[in-house]
Scaffold this motif. Structure first.
Motif, PDB file in Angstrom:
ATOM      1  N   PRO A 160     -13.584  55.132  87.644  1.00  0.00           N
ATOM      2  CA  PRO A 160     -13.769  55.840  88.924  1.00  0.00           C
ATOM      3  C   PRO A 160     -13.469  54.995  90.154  1.00  0.00           C
ATOM      4  O   PRO A 160     -12.891  55.491  91.125  1.00  0.00           O
ATOM      5  CB  PRO A 160     -15.249  56.251  88.878  1.00  0.00           C
ATOM      6  CG  PRO A 160     -15.560  56.361  87.419  1.00  0.00           C
ATOM      7  CD  PRO A 160     -14.753  55.268  86.766  1.00  0.00           C
ATOM      8  N   GLN A 161     -13.840  53.712  90.130  1.00  0.00           N
ATOM      9  CA  GLN A 161     -13.641  52.868  91.308  1.00  0.00           C
ATOM     10  C   GLN A 161     -12.187  52.455  91.496  1.00  0.00           C
ATOM     11  O   GLN A 161     -11.847  51.838  92.518  1.00  0.00           O
ATOM     12  CB  GLN A 161     -14.540  51.621  91.231  1.00  0.00           C
ATOM     13  CG  GLN A 161     -14.197  50.642  90.126  1.00  0.00           C
ATOM     14  CD  GLN A 161     -14.871  50.962  88.799  1.00  0.00           C
ATOM     15  OE1 GLN A 161     -15.158  52.118  88.506  1.00  0.00           O
ATOM     16  NE2 GLN A 161     -15.141  49.935  88.006  1.00  0.00           N
ATOM     17  N   ARG A 162     -11.319  52.811  90.541  1.00  0.00           N
ATOM     18  CA  ARG A 162      -9.917  52.409  90.638  1.00  0.00           C
ATOM     19  C   ARG A 162      -8.958  53.604  90.642  1.00  0.00           C
ATOM     20  O   ARG A 162      -7.747  53.430  90.439  1.00  0.00           O
ATOM     21  CB  ARG A 162      -9.563  51.447  89.500  1.00  0.00           C
ATOM     22  CG  ARG A 162     -10.343  50.132  89.605  1.00  0.00           C
ATOM     23  CD  ARG A 162     -10.088  49.175  88.476  1.00  0.00           C
ATOM     24  NE  ARG A 162     -10.981  48.011  88.608  1.00  0.00           N
ATOM     25  CZ  ARG A 162     -11.154  47.081  87.673  1.00  0.00           C
ATOM     26  NH1 ARG A 162     -10.494  47.167  86.531  1.00  0.00           N
ATOM     27  NH2 ARG A 162     -11.982  46.076  87.866  1.00  0.00           N
ATOM     28  N   THR A 163      -9.476  54.802  90.885  1.00  0.00           N
ATOM     29  CA  THR A 163      -8.598  55.980  90.878  1.00  0.00           C
ATOM     30  C   THR A 163      -7.583  55.938  92.017  1.00  0.00           C
ATOM     31  O   THR A 163      -6.432  56.358  91.850  1.00  0.00           O
ATOM     32  CB  THR A 163      -9.432  57.283  90.978  1.00  0.00           C
ATOM     33  OG1 THR A 163     -10.303  57.200  92.114  1.00  0.00           O
ATOM     34  CG2 THR A 163     -10.269  57.489  89.729  1.00  0.00           C
ATOM     35  N   GLY A 164      -7.999  55.450  93.187  1.00  0.00           N
ATOM     36  CA  GLY A 164      -7.070  55.350  94.308  1.00  0.00           C
ATOM     37  C   GLY A 164      -5.930  54.389  94.013  1.00  0.00           C
ATOM     38  O   GLY A 164      -4.769  54.645  94.353  1.00  0.00           O
ATOM     39  N   ILE A 165      -6.254  53.294  93.367  1.00  0.00           N
ATOM     40  CA  ILE A 165      -5.235  52.315  92.972  1.00  0.00           C
ATOM     41  C   ILE A 165      -4.269  52.946  91.975  1.00  0.00           C
ATOM     42  O   ILE A 165      -3.043  52.798  92.084  1.00  0.00           O
ATOM     43  CB  ILE A 165      -5.905  51.070  92.366  1.00  0.00           C
ATOM     44  CG1 ILE A 165      -6.768  50.365  93.420  1.00  0.00           C
ATOM     45  CG2 ILE A 165      -4.857  50.110  91.805  1.00  0.00           C
ATOM     46  CD1 ILE A 165      -7.620  49.237  92.862  1.00  0.00           C
ATOM     47  N   ALA A 166      -4.819  53.673  90.998  1.00  0.00           N
ATOM     48  CA  ALA A 166      -3.983  54.309  89.975  1.00  0.00           C
ATOM     49  C   ALA A 166      -3.018  55.314  90.589  1.00  0.00           C
ATOM     50  O   ALA A 166      -1.861  55.419  90.165  1.00  0.00           O
ATOM     51  CB  ALA A 166      -4.871  54.990  88.933  1.00  0.00           C
ATOM     52  N   THR A 167      -3.468  56.048  91.597  1.00  0.00           N
ATOM     53  CA  THR A 167      -2.605  57.036  92.247  1.00  0.00           C
ATOM     54  C   THR A 167      -1.414  56.367  92.921  1.00  0.00           C
ATOM     55  O   THR A 167      -0.274  56.841  92.808  1.00  0.00           O
ATOM     56  CB  THR A 167      -3.412  57.841  93.289  1.00  0.00           C
ATOM     57  OG1 THR A 167      -4.476  58.537  92.625  1.00  0.00           O
ATOM     58  CG2 THR A 167      -2.524  58.855  93.993  1.00  0.00           C
ATOM     59  N   TRP A 168      -1.647  55.248  93.609  1.00  0.00           N
ATOM     60  CA  TRP A 168      -0.548  54.520  94.242  1.00  0.00           C
ATOM     61  C   TRP A 168       0.399  53.945  93.195  1.00  0.00           C
ATOM     62  O   TRP A 168       1.628  53.965  93.372  1.00  0.00           O
ATOM     63  CB  TRP A 168      -1.086  53.399  95.123  1.00  0.00           C
ATOM     64  CG  TRP A 168      -1.512  53.840  96.477  1.00  0.00           C
ATOM     65  CD1 TRP A 168      -2.782  53.873  96.983  1.00  0.00           C
ATOM     66  CD2 TRP A 168      -0.662  54.325  97.530  1.00  0.00           C
ATOM     67  NE1 TRP A 168      -2.779  54.359  98.265  1.00  0.00           N
ATOM     68  CE2 TRP A 168      -1.504  54.639  98.633  1.00  0.00           C
ATOM     69  CE3 TRP A 168       0.708  54.525  97.641  1.00  0.00           C
ATOM     70  CZ2 TRP A 168      -0.999  55.142  99.830  1.00  0.00           C
ATOM     71  CZ3 TRP A 168       1.204  55.023  98.839  1.00  0.00           C
ATOM     72  CH2 TRP A 168       0.366  55.324  99.906  1.00  0.00           C
ATOM     73  N   LEU A 169      -0.139  53.447  92.085  1.00  0.00           N
ATOM     74  CA  LEU A 169       0.705  52.876  91.036  1.00  0.00           C
ATOM     75  C   LEU A 169       1.592  53.948  90.406  1.00  0.00           C
ATOM     76  O   LEU A 169       2.749  53.689  90.060  1.00  0.00           O
ATOM     77  CB  LEU A 169      -0.157  52.219  89.959  1.00  0.00           C
ATOM     78  CG  LEU A 169      -0.849  50.912  90.351  1.00  0.00           C
ATOM     79  CD1 LEU A 169      -1.758  50.436  89.229  1.00  0.00           C
ATOM     80  CD2 LEU A 169       0.179  49.834  90.679  1.00  0.00           C
TER      81      LEU A 169
END
Length: 287
Positions: A160-169
């Motif tokens: 959950p804390q890395r969903t924003g990062i995953a979206t950019w990747l």
């Protein structure tokens, strides 16, 4: 916008091109670079000229954000290391040969970070943090290691804390984009570039396939609701037509299809929606 600069950038680009043909990631790149070029003073003038280029400061900001993301810490501690709070990362812990202490301190003084006034320095905004951390992933971590750092052991969801990062990747890596489409297509709604790359109809179909596994709160969160309009285009009308015409479709899938149709303003589906509402063979709660 987290800072007036974000509004100023969007307005300046709109004046130049009306935002036509401007990729989301390009707009963000320009904005983050301008923030990395900001100095701590209100006049934006350093007492002495910086010995580091803007590119070095930007890369350093990516490195700092990546370190925070991977350690789960929330801020950088600039005081005495022995007094470092448990939720903070000490300066010495982010220093590397490529990023010496002096460069780290200078990067922390730029616009993508904000001082807490007590020795702690935070990211200026969660969106800046996700953007910089994602670029840190691309720059410093081989893509073969992304899965173990972003996904759980069963690879069915992003931490959950890395969903924003995953979206950019996903917007930068086609392989990861396709994988995210298969496990959490709703995350792609936040990225215009990812939606354009994979196709709105594919995301629509993947979302309808997955929606029953989501809770009511997950289905109706702002991240989904405000971005359903991005599913407009391609073969989306036909997909929605098929789902809404199927009177055996679950209430969750049909409701989601209806919300997409409304968000995308598909007036041609109004008759099908009306037919479903008036069909007495369907439980009244589902209608």
């Amino acid at each position: 916008c987290a800072k007036p600069l974000g509004c100023e950038l969007a307005i300046s680009v709109f004046r130049e091109s009306g935002l036509v043909g401007v990729k989301q990631r390009e707009l963000w790149r320009q904005g983050v670079e301008r923030l990395c070029d900001e100095t701590p003073s209100s006049t934006r003038n350093l007492r002495e000229p910086s010995e580091y280029t803007l590119l070095q400061i930007t890369y350093c900001s990516e490195w700092i954000s990546l370190c925070l993301a991977l350690t789960g810490r929330t801020c950088i501690w600039t005081g005495e290391q022995s007094y470092c709070p448990p939720q903070a990362l000490g300066l010495s812990e982010v220093v590397e040969k490529e990023f010496p202490l002096k460069m780290i301190r200078e990067a922390l003084g730029r616009g993508v970070f904000r001082p807490g006034g007590d020795g702690r320095i935070w990211s200026a905004h969660a969106l800046y943090f996700d953007y910089l951390a994602a670029h840190g992933f691309c720059r410093f971590i081989p893509s073969t290691h992304w899965h173990s750092l972003l996904l759980g052991a069963n690879r069915t969801a992003v931490f959950p804390q890395r969903t924003g990062i995953a979206t950019w990747l996903a917007a930068r890596n086609v392989g990861f984009l396709k994988e995210l489409l298969g496990i959490q297509p709703e995350l792609l709604l936040a990225s215009v570039d990812a939606m354009e790359a994979i196709g709105s109809d594919k995301v629509c179909e993947a979302l309808l396939d997955r929606v029953e596994s989501l809770s009511w709160q997950q289905r109706h969160c702002d991240a989904i609701d405000k971005n359903l309009v991005r599913l407009k285009g391609g073969n989306t009308p036909a997909i929605l037509n098929r789902v809404l015409s199927d009177m055996t479709a679950s209430s969750t899938v049909a409701e989601t299809a209806g919300r997409i149709a409304v968000a995308c303003e598909y007036c041609e589906l109004s008759d099908i929606l009306a037919t479903r509402v008036l069909n007495l063979s369907i439980d009244h709660r589902d209608r």
